[in-house]
Motif scaffolding. Structure first.
Motif, PDB file in Angstrom:
ATOM      1  N   ASP A 103      54.019  31.798  38.998  1.00  0.00           N
ATOM      2  CA  ASP A 103      54.282  33.101  39.605  1.00  0.00           C
ATOM      3  C   ASP A 103      54.088  34.154  38.523  1.00  0.00           C
ATOM      4  O   ASP A 103      54.816  34.182  37.548  1.00  0.00           O
ATOM      5  N   PHE A 104      53.080  34.988  38.661  1.00  0.00           N
ATOM      6  CA  PHE A 104      52.850  35.961  37.587  1.00  0.00           C
ATOM      7  C   PHE A 104      52.261  37.273  38.092  1.00  0.00           C
ATOM      8  O   PHE A 104      51.577  37.322  39.102  1.00  0.00           O
ATOM      9  N   GLU A 105      52.588  38.336  37.359  1.00  0.00           N
ATOM     10  CA  GLU A 105      51.953  39.633  37.523  1.00  0.00           C
ATOM     11  C   GLU A 105      50.870  39.714  36.458  1.00  0.00           C
ATOM     12  O   GLU A 105      51.115  39.374  35.311  1.00  0.00           O
ATOM     13  N   THR A 106      49.703  40.180  36.815  1.00  0.00           N
ATOM     14  CA  THR A 106      48.639  40.244  35.817  1.00  0.00           C
ATOM     15  C   THR A 106      48.062  41.651  35.720  1.00  0.00           C
ATOM     16  O   THR A 106      48.070  42.405  36.699  1.00  0.00           O
ATOM     17  N   SER A 107      47.582  41.986  34.540  1.00  0.00           N
ATOM     18  CA  SER A 107      46.886  43.258  34.365  1.00  0.00           C
ATOM     19  C   SER A 107      45.379  43.078  34.530  1.00  0.00           C
ATOM     20  O   SER A 107      44.610  44.026  34.345  1.00  0.00           O
ATOM     21  N   LEU A 108      44.969  41.869  34.874  1.00  0.00           N
ATOM     22  CA  LEU A 108      43.542  41.622  35.109  1.00  0.00           C
ATOM     23  C   LEU A 108      43.135  42.190  36.462  1.00  0.00           C
ATOM     24  O   LEU A 108      43.851  42.048  37.454  1.00  0.00           O
ATOM     25  N   SER A 135      32.608  37.903  45.615  1.00  0.00           N
ATOM     26  CA  SER A 135      32.785  36.460  45.806  1.00  0.00           C
ATOM     27  C   SER A 135      34.195  36.036  45.420  1.00  0.00           C
ATOM     28  O   SER A 135      34.842  35.269  46.131  1.00  0.00           O
ATOM     29  N   ALA A 136      34.686  36.551  44.288  1.00  0.00           N
ATOM     30  CA  ALA A 136      36.033  36.203  43.844  1.00  0.00           C
ATOM     31  C   ALA A 136      37.060  36.586  44.906  1.00  0.00           C
ATOM     32  O   ALA A 136      37.950  35.809  45.243  1.00  0.00           O
ATOM     33  N   ILE A 137      36.912  37.788  45.438  1.00  0.00           N
ATOM     34  CA  ILE A 137      37.855  38.266  46.454  1.00  0.00           C
ATOM     35  C   ILE A 137      37.827  37.380  47.693  1.00  0.00           C
ATOM     36  O   ILE A 137      38.866  37.015  48.252  1.00  0.00           O
ATOM     37  N   ARG A 138      36.632  37.010  48.125  1.00  0.00           N
ATOM     38  CA  ARG A 138      36.503  36.157  49.310  1.00  0.00           C
ATOM     39  C   ARG A 138      37.178  34.808  49.102  1.00  0.00           C
ATOM     40  O   ARG A 138      37.874  34.307  49.993  1.00  0.00           O
ATOM     41  N   ILE A 139      37.004  34.237  47.909  1.00  0.00           N
ATOM     42  CA  ILE A 139      37.581  32.917  47.651  1.00  0.00           C
ATOM     43  C   ILE A 139      39.098  33.021  47.536  1.00  0.00           C
ATOM     44  O   ILE A 139      39.833  32.175  48.049  1.00  0.00           O
ATOM     45  N   LEU A 140      39.588  34.087  46.906  1.00  0.00           N
ATOM     46  CA  LEU A 140      41.034  34.302  46.843  1.00  0.00           C
ATOM     47  C   LEU A 140      41.600  34.345  48.261  1.00  0.00           C
ATOM     48  O   LEU A 140      42.650  33.772  48.557  1.00  0.00           O
ATOM     49  N   LYS A 141      40.872  35.017  49.140  1.00  0.00           N
ATOM     50  CA  LYS A 141      41.307  35.119  50.532  1.00  0.00           C
ATOM     51  C   LYS A 141      41.345  33.733  51.192  1.00  0.00           C
ATOM     52  O   LYS A 141      42.296  33.395  51.899  1.00  0.00           O
ATOM     53  N   ASP A 142      40.309  32.939  50.929  1.00  0.00           N
ATOM     54  CA  ASP A 142      40.281  31.572  51.462  1.00  0.00           C
ATOM     55  C   ASP A 142      41.492  30.780  50.986  1.00  0.00           C
ATOM     56  O   ASP A 142      42.151  30.106  51.781  1.00  0.00           O
ATOM     57  N   PHE A 143      41.758  30.858  49.675  1.00  0.00           N
ATOM     58  CA  PHE A 143      42.891  30.128  49.101  1.00  0.00           C
ATOM     59  C   PHE A 143      44.198  30.596  49.746  1.00  0.00           C
ATOM     60  O   PHE A 143      45.102  29.801  49.988  1.00  0.00           O
ATOM     61  N   LYS A 144      44.262  31.896  50.018  1.00  0.00           N
ATOM     62  CA  LYS A 144      45.442  32.492  50.640  1.00  0.00           C
ATOM     63  C   LYS A 144      45.600  31.940  52.060  1.00  0.00           C
ATOM     64  O   LYS A 144      46.688  31.473  52.440  1.00  0.00           O
ATOM     65  N   THR A 145      44.501  31.968  52.822  1.00  0.00           N
ATOM     66  CA  THR A 145      44.532  31.488  54.200  1.00  0.00           C
ATOM     67  C   THR A 145      44.925  30.009  54.260  1.00  0.00           C
ATOM     68  O   THR A 145      45.648  29.585  55.154  1.00  0.00           O
ATOM     69  N   SER A 146      44.447  29.240  53.272  1.00  0.00           N
ATOM     70  CA  SER A 146      44.794  27.813  53.238  1.00  0.00           C
ATOM     71  C   SER A 146      46.218  27.585  52.743  1.00  0.00           C
ATOM     72  O   SER A 146      46.676  26.444  52.693  1.00  0.00           O
ATOM     73  N   GLY A 147      46.898  28.657  52.311  1.00  0.00           N
ATOM     74  CA  GLY A 147      48.268  28.509  51.836  1.00  0.00           C
ATOM     75  C   GLY A 147      48.380  27.990  50.414  1.00  0.00           C
ATOM     76  O   GLY A 147      49.469  27.682  49.939  1.00  0.00           O
ATOM     77  N   ILE A 148      47.256  27.892  49.717  1.00  0.00           N
ATOM     78  CA  ILE A 148      47.289  27.370  48.345  1.00  0.00           C
ATOM     79  C   ILE A 148      47.917  28.384  47.395  1.00  0.00           C
ATOM     80  O   ILE A 148      48.665  28.027  46.492  1.00  0.00           O
ATOM     81  N   ILE A 149      47.603  29.647  47.601  1.00  0.00           N
ATOM     82  CA  ILE A 149      48.190  30.695  46.758  1.00  0.00           C
ATOM     83  C   ILE A 149      48.685  31.840  47.647  1.00  0.00           C
ATOM     84  O   ILE A 149      48.352  31.907  48.831  1.00  0.00           O
ATOM     85  N   GLU A 150      49.498  32.720  47.059  1.00  0.00           N
ATOM     86  CA  GLU A 150      49.744  34.033  47.631  1.00  0.00           C
ATOM     87  C   GLU A 150      49.292  35.047  46.595  1.00  0.00           C
ATOM     88  O   GLU A 150      49.453  34.818  45.406  1.00  0.00           O
ATOM     89  N   CYS A 151      48.696  36.137  47.047  1.00  0.00           N
ATOM     90  CA  CYS A 151      48.409  37.203  46.087  1.00  0.00           C
ATOM     91  C   CYS A 151      48.300  38.530  46.794  1.00  0.00           C
ATOM     92  O   CYS A 151      47.647  38.662  47.828  1.00  0.00           O
ATOM     93  N   THR A 152      48.997  39.501  46.256  1.00  0.00           N
ATOM     94  CA  THR A 152      48.886  40.879  46.716  1.00  0.00           C
ATOM     95  C   THR A 152      48.828  41.747  45.482  1.00  0.00           C
ATOM     96  O   THR A 152      49.687  41.657  44.614  1.00  0.00           O
ATOM     97  N   ASN A 153      47.779  42.546  45.407  1.00  0.00           N
ATOM     98  CA  ASN A 153      47.543  43.379  44.228  1.00  0.00           C
ATOM     99  C   ASN A 153      47.585  42.535  42.961  1.00  0.00           C
ATOM    100  O   ASN A 153      46.770  41.630  42.829  1.00  0.00           O
ATOM    101  N   ASN A 154      48.529  42.810  42.100  1.00  0.00           N
ATOM    102  CA  ASN A 154      48.534  42.131  40.812  1.00  0.00           C
ATOM    103  C   ASN A 154      49.481  40.941  40.752  1.00  0.00           C
ATOM    104  O   ASN A 154      49.641  40.329  39.703  1.00  0.00           O
ATOM    105  N   HIS A 155      50.106  40.645  41.865  1.00  0.00           N
ATOM    106  CA  HIS A 155      51.045  39.531  41.869  1.00  0.00           C
ATOM    107  C   HIS A 155      50.405  38.265  42.431  1.00  0.00           C
ATOM    108  O   HIS A 155      49.838  38.272  43.523  1.00  0.00           O
TER     109      HIS A 155
END
Lengths: 228, 228
Positions: B172-177, B192-212
Motif C-alpha cells: 500500500d503506497f502513495e507515489t510521486s511517480l 498502454s500503462a493506464i489501460r493495463i492498470l485499469k485491467d488489473f483494477k477490474t480483475s481486483g488485483i490492485i486498487e489505484c486512484t491518483n497516486n495511491h
DNA sequence: CTTTTGTGTTGATATATATCAATATATATT
DNA sequence: AATATATATTGATATATATCAACACAAAAG
C-alpha cells in the motif's frame, strides 16, 4: 538531445590482463591451462558456478542470456584476447550468461583465487577492471536504447555495423553466425531478420548469400540506425 | 531452463561507503558537501561531466536514459543511502544517465579524487565496489530479459512488484511517480500503462486512484510476471 | 473564482512485429 | 549418391502495441 550513434553490441574491451605486473603475468603463465571447444559447444552455461575467469585464445564465441523462452538475447561476440568473467565475481560466483563457441575455440582458464589476489595486490589492475566493467555497462545502456526505442530496421542495421566494425573489421565478411543468431542479436524473430536482410539487399545496401556478407553502403546503414 | 523471477528494476545496493575505513569515513565527513533539490529538478544530466560521486541523503530520485526521442527509459529509483556514480568513472568521466528528483531531495557530493584515493588505498573497498557494479550489471540483464521477451502486462506487473518490494516496502503506497513515469519504467506508452492498470483494477488485483496504489493480489502479479 | 496548464482517461485506428505453415536449400549422415 | 536433418525463405494471417484525437480532471497561476 543526446548522443545516439552507438552499436547494438559494442566490443568494449581488449584484454585487461596487460595491466598485470610482470611477476603476476609469470604467475599467470604457470597456473592457467587451456581447453579446446568444438563449434557449437558450450564454454559455460548461465546459472552454473563460476570457479574461473576465462580468456579466449583463438576462435569466436557468442555470449547470450537465456530466459526460459526459446529465444535468446545475444549480448556480444567474443574474439581472441578477450576476457570473459561476467558479473558473478564478488557476488554469487555464478555465470549470468551462456557462452557458446561459434567456431573451434581455445579458452584459457584462470583460477578465481589467482584473479582475486591480482586484484588485491595491484590497485592499478583493480582500477582497470572497474573501467572495463563500466565500459561493459555503458555498452549495455546503448543496447537498451536501441532495443527499446528503435524499430527492426534500425536494430538489424546496428547488428550489421557491429559485425563489420567490431568483429570482422571489414565490409566484406564470412560469418559462422546463423540467421537465428543475427535475429537474436537484433531482438527479433529469424523470419523478420531474413525479410529485412532481403530489403537491404533489394535496396542495394548490402549483398548477402549464405554466410557471406558485403556492405555496399555503410552510410545508409548508419542513417537507418540513426533514424529508423 | 533458467531463473526468471527477477524484477524489472531491482534495487541492487545499500550504501557501499560503509566499507570505508574509519579514517576514510572521517576524511569523507570533512570534505563532502550537500545540496538541496526541489521535486522535478535535475540532480545531473546525461552527457555532462562527472566530477563527483553523489549519495542521496533524503528524498527520492529517478535514474533514466535519454535517447533523443521524447521517451525515456527509467532504469531505477534511488532511495536515501544509495550512491550514484554511474559507469563514467575510470572511463570518460561523463554521466551516462540523467537523475531527477521525484520529491525534495538532499544529495551529498564526494569529490572524484577522494573517491579514487579510497579505492587505491583500500582493496576491500575496491572489491566491494566491483561487487556493487556487478550487481548493477546483473539487474540490467534481468531488465533486458523482461523488456525483450515479456509482453506489456508482465512488464507492468514487474514495475508494480518493484515499487512495492524495493522502493516503498509495502503493498500500500502513495507515489510521486506519474503514469508517464510508470510507463517509462515498463517500456511502453502512458496510454498502454493506464489501460493495463485499469485491467488489473477490474480483475481486483490492485486498487489505484491518483497516486495511491494498493496491491490486493501479489501472487497474481507474480504469476503475470512469470507467464505473461 | 476563473483561467491556464499539466496530467489522466478513453476510444478508434494504424502499424510493427510475431506466428503459423509451406517450401526450398544447404549440410550432415549413412 | 541418397537420405535425413538443420537452416533459410516466403507468404498469409493474427496480435500486440503505438499513435492520434478528444475529453476529464486536478493543480497551479492570475
Amino acid at each position: 538531445m543526446v548522443n545516439n550513434t552507438s552499436n547494438l553490441s559494442t566490443s568494449y574491451t581488449d584484454n585487461i590482463l596487460k595491466f598485470l605486473s610482470p611477476t603476476q603475468l609469470d604467475q599467470l603463465e604457470q597456473k592457467q591451462y587451456s581447453v579446446n571447444f568444438n563449434k557449437g559447444e558450450n564454454i559455460f552455461k548461465q546459472g552454473a558456478p563460476m570457479p574461473h575467469i576465462i580468456v579466449i585464445k583463438s576462435g569466436l564465441a557468442k555470449v547470450y542470456l537465456e530466459d526460459g523462452t526459446n529465444r535468446n538475447i545475444i549480448l556480444r561476440i567474443i574474439k581472441p584476447g578477450e576476457i570473459i568473467g561476467g558479473p558473478g565475481f564478488f557476488t554469487d560466483y555464478k555465470h549470468h550468461f551462456t557462452v557458446t563457441a561459434l567456431e573451434d575455440t581455445v579458452a584459457n582458464y584462470i583460477g578465481m583465487d589467482d584473479f582475486k589476489s591480482f586484484l588485491m595486490n595491484n590497485p592499478d589492475f583493480a582500477i582497470e577492471l572497474i573501467a572495463y566493467l563500466n565500459k561493459a555497462h555503458i555498452s549495455l545502456y546503448d543496447k537498451f536504447k536501441i532495443i527499446t526505442h528503435k524499430h527492426m530496421n534500425g536494430r538489424l542495421a546496428s547488428t550489421l555495423v557491429y559485425l563489420s566494425d567490431s568483429i570482422y573489421n571489414s565490409l566484406d565478411f564470412e560469418t559462422s553466425l546463423t540467421r537465428q543468431d543475427i535475429a537474436d542479436m537484433s531482438s527479433m524473430t529469424k523470419e523478420s531478420a531474413i525479410r529485412i536482410l532481403k530489403d537491404f539487399k533489394t535496396s542495394g545496401i548490402i549483398e548477402c548469400t549464405n554466410n557471406h556478407f558485403l556492405i555496399n553502403d555503410k552510410q545508409a546503414l548508419l542513417s537507418i540506425l540513426q533514424n529508423g
